[in-house]
Design a protein around this motif. Sequence first.
Motif, short mmCIF file in Angstrom:
data_model
loop_
_atom_site.label_atom_id
_atom_site.label_comp_id
_atom_site.label_asym_id
_atom_site.label_seq_id
_atom_site.Cartn_x
_atom_site.Cartn_y
_atom_site.Cartn_z
N LYS A 104 0.85 -1.18 0.00
CA LYS A 104 0.00 0.00 0.00
C LYS A 104 0.89 1.24 0.00
N SER A 105 0.55 2.24 -0.81
CA SER A 105 1.33 3.47 -0.88
C SER A 105 1.03 4.31 0.36
N VAL A 106 2.01 4.46 1.24
CA VAL A 106 1.83 5.16 2.50
C VAL A 106 2.83 6.31 2.60
N GLN A 107 2.38 7.44 3.16
CA GLN A 107 3.26 8.60 3.35
C GLN A 107 3.18 9.06 4.79
N LEU A 108 4.34 9.20 5.44
CA LEU A 108 4.44 9.68 6.82
C LEU A 108 4.72 11.18 6.80
N THR A 109 3.89 11.96 7.50
CA THR A 109 4.09 13.41 7.61
C THR A 109 3.98 13.82 9.08
N CYS A 110 4.48 15.00 9.37
CA CYS A 110 4.38 15.59 10.72
C CYS A 110 4.06 17.08 10.57
N THR A 111 3.61 17.67 11.64
CA THR A 111 3.29 19.10 11.59
C THR A 111 4.53 19.96 11.76
N THR A 112 5.66 19.40 12.20
CA THR A 112 6.91 20.16 12.33
C THR A 112 8.06 19.36 11.73
N GLY A 113 9.08 20.08 11.27
CA GLY A 113 10.25 19.43 10.72
C GLY A 113 11.03 18.64 11.74
N ILE A 114 11.05 19.15 12.98
CA ILE A 114 11.77 18.45 14.05
C ILE A 114 11.14 17.10 14.32
#
Length: 659
Positions: A44-54
């Motif tokens: 499954k094509s999954v992308q991990l993101t966060c609200t901050t770069g840190i």
Amino acid sequence: MYAQQLKAVSIVQGGHSLYIGGQAGVGKSYLVQQIFEDARRRHKSVQLTCTTGIACSNYPQVMNAMTIHRWSGIGDGRYTGQKLQQLVCHDDQCAGAKERIISTEMLIIDEISMMSRNMLDKLETVCRIRNISAAFGGIQLIVVGDFLQLPPVKNTRYGDLGEYAFTSSYWPNHSVFLDKVVRQDNETLIKCIRSLSLGEVNFEDNSFIHSLSRPLLTNHDIVYLFATNVLVDMFNRDCVLSMEGNLYTLDAVDSGEEKHLNTLVVQKVLWLKIKSNVMLLRNISDKLVNGLCGQVMNISDVSITVYFPSVNITADIRRISFTVFDPKTNSNIAERFQFPLKLAYARTIHKAQGMTLNRDPDEIEKICNHLENRELEIRIAEFENDNYTYEDLHETESELDEQLQIVAADLHEQTVEEFVLPFDFDVEMEINALKFPVPKTVFQESFNSFIDYLIDNKNLLMKFCAGEWKTLSELFADNVSVCDLKSAVSQSHLQLFYQKCQEHMTSAEYKSTCLELFNPDEKDLNVEFSVCFNLVLTLRKVLLGEKAKNLQYESTEINQRSVQEKERMNETARGKVRFIGGYVIAKLRHSCIKAINHNIHKTSANAIALYEQSKCCLQILDSIQQSEYTLNMTSELRCCKFVGNFKKAKCEQIPYKHK
């Protein structure tokens, strides 16, 4: 994995969107990695993101985490959802975001507590380029975070009120709360952290926190946390000045009004030395992200060479553009061209969100105090032009000029209608009474000097007083006087008169009258307006004294109250006094912070003196807040112990009182 983690994995495998919550240390990041790897195994094509770069940097590089703002093309949220849809679909600069959205089947967002409802709604709209008829374009959404940590930062310019993301109608229907702490095994520490996050600290928690205090062996690699940017900037300034080596001053290139430029995170003047600790303020690449810290290796007018040890990269950082966008005009209204760096010996609690720090002597009491009064200080910042007194809340010269354009076109052609002052009103004596007997500050000396100037120009002074006496008399006649002198004047009549006086003294017409007394080309009109303000208050006092001889006032019948009712009234009154006191302190803090920001990077003797004076005042005000906080805490803890010792007597019903 324990039961709740396995339940979360099962819900995700079922194709449902999900919120994963829980306090620090319960294994949220570990669970995210397991969900990510499981999705990859299921092709499954999954992308991990966060609200901050840190927060992104906390995950292994193989997971290719990036900020949600970059992944989606939202950026700083300046555009509406519909406008973002158009940009992502048709703008070549957003081609990467378009490809990522279309190819993603599962989207993970970590540190969701710092994402507002407004941003989540915009994200949902943008994702519909994938499938216009399905929420988030049919992407399975996994959001992770603790809403008992830092809230979203509101941005009223872009219509973002800072509401929590879970208030959105697109919030996932499924949720799992992790409750087993795996990072620590000290039950007392775990309980204390939970109490802190809920704001339910008791006597035992307080004692445990203080028992953890101990001297640190070295200052090396210690991160200092503060609640506000101004405290961070002051600490960083002291640190860089205490370092050996040449001080480099790097000025920004600005365009636009200063009030807009002051909202930018990047500083107008950057002070650096070789070996200075710095932080990135903008995403430069996949690895060089906003919030990443490094050390300065070389400095030139064109670039700054910085080594970032956490990613083992040495990079030349160049100036970039920071802009302030106005949605109403759909254009940039201010721009600053500066290096995307700032000193990093200290940082704000927002920049540290999601980080695990080994040693951290943060000032807990000041941070708690700040968060308690955050809304009050924001309100003061928003309404700083409300004129309570001209000494502290005067408008800027540009804003004053804009208001005066309405009435100042024929200022010198207008004449004040003749109006006679009371025969016993001695203008010179009254204005001399306003002087400071022993002036101790520059403001007080200037105040006295302007009074001397008015006495030397008595014709101007008499004209001003006569005009204001006429206006005040008319306001009194319209709002207080009654046709029948035997009728009583109520308190509401006087309150209405005071309200109308306040409206008059904050009007452009009044300010234009004041400008006839002094040179309007002066940069700082604070002193002049303060003298006028106090003079009008004197006239109003004399007027009320004159009118009081001919008016009757309503008598107020004092009802006898029980001792309990009187005590309740006293508690209410004391509460109001505490609120007003807190407001005054917050207002003064705001004035000090403005002065600090204005002089923090200036090197003249006068600017340094003003900076140190403002810094000292800010420390005094903070100590007052801290003392009040400590008093409240101590009183509450004593009350808790008292209740515990006398449970049988139902002492929990005893009214709380400050000692």
